[in-house]
Scaffold this motif. Sequence first.
Motif: not given
Length: 221
Positions: A62-73, A178-191
Amino acid sequence: MLFRSALSTTVCSGATFVMSPVTGSVVPAVTNMRYSWVYISSSSTSMTGSNGSSTVGNLFTGILNNGTNVMQTATYNVTPIYSNGGIECSGAVFSATVYVNPTPSITSPINRVICSGSTFEVSPTNVTNGIVPDNTTYSWSAPVAANLNGLLSATNAVSISGTLSHVTNAPILAVYNVVPRGPSGLGSCVGSTFVVNVTVNPIPAVNALSTTVCSGATFVI
């Protein structure tokens, strides 16, 4: 009897997660297995997901979209289904938890205006500029702009910045992709790439002038 233990996985927001249940007391042939799942709950109302089912195969996806800036479950209830001879046998429902790391999503463009020789700095903030996880970093290639000095690239910078100058008599625009990248502690997700436009205004530079007039007359330079 069909049985699966609780499952969990971690993905970036917007990415496809795939779980292949392999634990439990019985593991029938993959070719005869499928799954049906129900999206039960999430830790935030800003999370979106959906129900679904697989046609065949030992996969739950599946695909989940997290609309916040922190990890969600997100939590799913998954039913394993075994098919043979035209008969489907449903096993006990098991739970699946998906941890969804935030992916930076920054509103574009961001515009700045500076004087030639000055330094600009752009530090996107959460909500104001979109979804910006703490400790997001930024990478970009050097922009191309004729007659403009100071156009540099950067990798994993904490902000978008530079010192730009020119000696022309008109504003010059520098466009940073500019390419943004989330922190390594949160998966280094690339936007997705966003744009920073920097307009560099000229600094007037006039040589010393002189003229001669008669007393009481108006001088014009």
